[in-house]
Scaffold this motif. Sequence first.
Motif, PDB file in Angstrom:
ATOM      1  N   PHE B  36      31.401  32.917  34.301  1.00 50.14           N
ATOM      2  CA  PHE B  36      30.919  33.247  35.093  1.00 50.14           C
ATOM      3  C   PHE B  36      29.622  32.969  35.837  1.00 50.14           C
ATOM      4  O   PHE B  36      28.616  33.327  37.177  1.00 50.14           O
ATOM      5  CB  PHE B  36      30.420  34.946  34.818  1.00 50.14           C
ATOM      6  CG  PHE B  36      31.537  36.628  34.580  1.00 50.14           C
ATOM      7  CD1 PHE B  36      31.429  36.856  35.770  1.00 50.14           C
ATOM      8  CD2 PHE B  36      31.719  36.685  33.566  1.00 50.14           C
ATOM      9  CE1 PHE B  36      32.400  37.134  36.094  1.00 50.14           C
ATOM     10  CE2 PHE B  36      33.281  37.170  33.534  1.00 50.14           C
ATOM     11  CZ  PHE B  36      33.574  37.394  34.777  1.00 50.14           C
ATOM     12  N   ASP B  73      26.418  38.664  37.243  1.00 49.61           N
ATOM     13  CA  ASP B  73      26.990  37.707  37.052  1.00 49.61           C
ATOM     14  C   ASP B  73      25.923  36.945  36.354  1.00 49.61           C
ATOM     15  O   ASP B  73      26.583  36.104  35.233  1.00 49.61           O
ATOM     16  CB  ASP B  73      27.668  36.929  38.428  1.00 49.61           C
ATOM     17  CG  ASP B  73      28.790  36.911  38.677  1.00 49.61           C
ATOM     18  OD1 ASP B  73      29.462  38.366  38.914  1.00 49.61           O
ATOM     19  OD2 ASP B  73      28.914  37.315  40.053  1.00 49.61           O
ATOM     20  N   PHE B  77      26.781  38.721  32.677  1.00 57.00           N
ATOM     21  CA  PHE B  77      27.277  38.872  32.361  1.00 57.00           C
ATOM     22  C   PHE B  77      27.800  37.720  31.450  1.00 57.00           C
ATOM     23  O   PHE B  77      27.931  37.502  31.155  1.00 57.00           O
ATOM     24  CB  PHE B  77      28.564  38.530  33.749  1.00 57.00           C
ATOM     25  CG  PHE B  77      29.101  39.932  34.391  1.00 57.00           C
ATOM     26  CD1 PHE B  77      28.946  41.046  33.687  1.00 57.00           C
ATOM     27  CD2 PHE B  77      28.839  39.993  35.581  1.00 57.00           C
ATOM     28  CE1 PHE B  77      28.702  42.459  34.093  1.00 57.00           C
ATOM     29  CE2 PHE B  77      29.420  41.739  36.296  1.00 57.00           C
ATOM     30  CZ  PHE B  77      29.178  42.518  35.226  1.00 57.00           C
ATOM     31  N   ALA B 116      33.228  43.434  34.038  1.00 62.03           N
ATOM     32  CA  ALA B 116      33.150  42.452  35.329  1.00 62.03           C
ATOM     33  C   ALA B 116      33.716  42.457  36.152  1.00 62.03           C
ATOM     34  O   ALA B 116      33.217  42.010  37.288  1.00 62.03           O
ATOM     35  CB  ALA B 116      32.949  41.117  33.713  1.00 62.03           C
ATOM     36  N   THR B 119      32.774  45.282  38.353  1.00 62.86           N
ATOM     37  CA  THR B 119      31.963  44.871  39.670  1.00 62.86           C
ATOM     38  C   THR B 119      31.682  44.199  40.357  1.00 62.86           C
ATOM     39  O   THR B 119      31.261  45.187  41.124  1.00 62.86           O
ATOM     40  CB  THR B 119      30.406  45.322  38.103  1.00 62.86           C
ATOM     41  OG1 THR B 119      30.715  45.576  37.225  1.00 62.86           O
ATOM     42  CG2 THR B 119      28.994  44.594  39.152  1.00 62.86           C
ATOM     43  N   ASN B 120      32.567  43.347  40.380  1.00 60.17           N
ATOM     44  CA  ASN B 120      32.552  41.782  41.325  1.00 60.17           C
ATOM     45  C   ASN B 120      33.367  42.497  42.413  1.00 60.17           C
ATOM     46  O   ASN B 120      32.654  41.768  43.145  1.00 60.17           O
ATOM     47  CB  ASN B 120      32.950  40.397  40.383  1.00 60.17           C
ATOM     48  CG  ASN B 120      31.809  39.948  39.743  1.00 60.17           C
ATOM     49  OD1 ASN B 120      31.253  38.707  41.099  1.00 60.17           O
ATOM     50  ND2 ASN B 120      32.014  39.905  38.802  1.00 60.17           N
ATOM     51  N   LEU B 148      29.816  48.233  35.022  1.00 58.09           N
ATOM     52  CA  LEU B 148      28.994  48.264  34.457  1.00 58.09           C
ATOM     53  C   LEU B 148      29.049  48.922  32.816  1.00 58.09           C
ATOM     54  O   LEU B 148      28.559  48.208  31.758  1.00 58.09           O
ATOM     55  CB  LEU B 148      27.055  48.299  35.181  1.00 58.09           C
ATOM     56  CG  LEU B 148      26.848  47.399  36.146  1.00 58.09           C
ATOM     57  CD1 LEU B 148      26.011  47.927  37.265  1.00 58.09           C
ATOM     58  CD2 LEU B 148      27.393  45.753  36.240  1.00 58.09           C
ATOM     59  N   PHE B 151      31.268  47.633  30.689  1.00 65.81           N
ATOM     60  CA  PHE B 151      30.856  45.762  30.145  1.00 65.81           C
ATOM     61  C   PHE B 151      29.744  46.172  29.210  1.00 65.81           C
ATOM     62  O   PHE B 151      30.008  45.561  28.045  1.00 65.81           O
ATOM     63  CB  PHE B 151      30.837  45.132  30.935  1.00 65.81           C
ATOM     64  CG  PHE B 151      29.597  44.098  31.214  1.00 65.81           C
ATOM     65  CD1 PHE B 151      30.418  42.586  30.429  1.00 65.81           C
ATOM     66  CD2 PHE B 151      28.313  43.326  29.762  1.00 65.81           C
ATOM     67  CE1 PHE B 151      30.411  41.782  30.390  1.00 65.81           C
ATOM     68  CE2 PHE B 151      27.970  42.465  30.172  1.00 65.81           C
ATOM     69  CZ  PHE B 151      28.963  40.981  30.301  1.00 65.81           C
TER      70      PHE B 151
END
Lengths: 183, 565
Positions: B36, B73, B77, B116, B119-120, B148, B151
């Motif tokens: 990340f 990120d 992350f 993660a 979300t990306n 989120l 995570f």
Amino acid sequence: MSAILPPSQRLWWKQPLDKVEGTWIALALLWCLILFFMMPFWHVYGKQNLSNEAYRTSPEAFQKKAQELVDQYTVRTETDANIPVVRPPAGSDIYILGRLWQWWPIYELEKGQTYRVHTSSLDWQHGFSLQPLNINFQVLPGYEMVVTMTPDTSGTFTIVCNEYCGVGHHTMVGRIYVVDKKE
Amino acid sequence: MATTTTDYRICPDTGLQFHRSAENLMKANAVAGVVFLLIGGILALLVTLTRWPAVHLLPADTFYQALTAHGLDMLVFWIIFFEIAVLYFASSTLLRSRLATPKIAWLGFALMIIGAVTTNIAIWRGRSSVMMTSYVPMPAEPTLYLGLILFAVGALIGCFVFLGTLVVARAERTYQGSIPLVTFGALTACIIAIFTIASGAIILIPTFLWSAGYISHIDPLMYRVIWWGFGHSSQQINVAAHVSVWYLVAALVFGAKPMSEKVSRGAFLLYILFLQLASAHHILVDPGVSSEWKIFNTSYAMYLAVLASMVHGLTVPGAIEVAQREKGFNKGLFEWIRKAPWGNPVFSGMFISLIGFGFLGGISGVVMGTEQINIIIHNTIYVPGHFHATVVIGTTLAFMAVTYFLIPALFRRELIWKGLAKWQPYLFGLGMSAFALFMMGAGTLGVQRRHWDMGFTGAMLGYEYPGSAYLMMGIMGIAGVAAVIGGGLYILITVGSILFGKKLPGAQFHDLPTPVPQAAAALQGHGHAGFAAPGTFALALVFLVSFVVYYFINWKYLASVWPLG
């Protein structure tokens, strides 16, 4: 390597501190107290504080109040979009609304007079940032904040949006003119 | 727990003991973090090249998308994956204990990865460019919030595995007395993390439901107050974690011991007690929040947390000074620091992290956290200037430094490109310092954060910033590119070393944990004028004077703007 090992003295909390630590803690604490007292001090003796005056509002209600002022005191319009330039009586309440992507309307204020500036947003969050003075505060939808401002410098001032509000954020620019008293 | 004969490995170079399950989890979390960091780093370059006015690379929509992804990120992350690795190290390795419930720890890891990635993807799909803060009522896709939340749940599991490991170590008597200071610091980070994730859940779960259409309205002010209970406290996890890493590096490189456990632990305790509501400083210029509340929360809470950081800022270099004087570097005030191993990236990275965090991050943070001064700073590019100093120079650089130690100790590989590794912390640390400093300068001139075009192209009414603002943004761009190159070198060196570095010879494996050795008695009788660390004290005074001067300069600047009330 004792920071990664258990303390050598079992009763580590009874170990006396070194003079260097004691002195520094005293100095740092003193400084933190000064930092603390500066804020109430400035409320009493300083001239730049944000007021606590705020109300719940709705986009419609806020827009209506701004429109009333525009209808009454517009002196001219500017740009292709005919943004009204409003010159309200010195010392009055003025309404600046933020919406995608404009600060509306433009005001012409008199130097040295105090105005009650109401701000709110009609849609998302915006940031009121007055340049080149660099006065910044947050504008939330549903909340109307009142800040009294006393422009003590004349000239053209720009309101930039400083809270991200979508792809046209950088075009969200407004204006305040501060003029010396005429006649 | 079943123990096979190869469950515990003693590192022949450092003497540290790694439990197999913990070791694999540390590796997985650290590697995920670095992935990340790589993504965030590429985005950092794009964002920097867009804000550098002469380059202005990306179009507006892609810029905001890249900025949203860069923030999440990096700040979430990269840092939290690495922190979970630090938690496992501080518990299992330092206490020489087996890791509690490795399978559940893997579940946590899997949730973090899924979150993660989700979300990306939400950001990449293009309708979730809402920035790190995701302020309502600006909407993102539900999957952004869902990612989120997943995570956060994964990270929460990691925290509980850490706490479980502390319980196991105590129950199985793997050590005597109190836990080591570094573990104590990690415990601080963990406690703050649990509070933080709870705040995140309180606000992100309703926001997710709102985004999915199940809740009609979320109050924007309430969102801000609770979101910052999550957003700011999560940065205090980083502070506690990287301060622990400073103590760790001081111990590893110098054999330094804390001057007094009481002071260092007390300072960690202050973080736990006093920082949560300090997040009030994000809403200093919001409507509908009273001045009394703002002053109370930013003072009682923030300044005691500031006190804690000022204490660590003295005790970490102080411990190094005492250790160096013990070794005979006892001449004058500063021989100890001149003779420090400046070519060792583990040390240089950690020390630049400490100085940058204190001078740039700490001072600017207090200044903009002051109720009235915030009026001239809020949401300008000064703000990212501040947090790049705290989170990037402070946390990221400290984590980079400790990686250079972990590659031989944990991955059993020799570093490749040692010459470059020697320069990496300087390039990254100094590049990032200049980057942060010039952002603060431009912010003072009113340049906005999260803003695509400081030239306001296409706006009906224009505004022109002074030439000096453009100059500062240009220098910021150059410094940012230097820092990105420094970050890229870190990834090349660490990934290259793990893949291609010379394998280091044999570790000893054991079927049972070996006991933690006892520390030697505290050092005494060094220094000058009754001070164990006079050089550090002199540096601390320089810091204090800079702090005072800069603080009052800002009051003077505030006094020059229009009277407000």
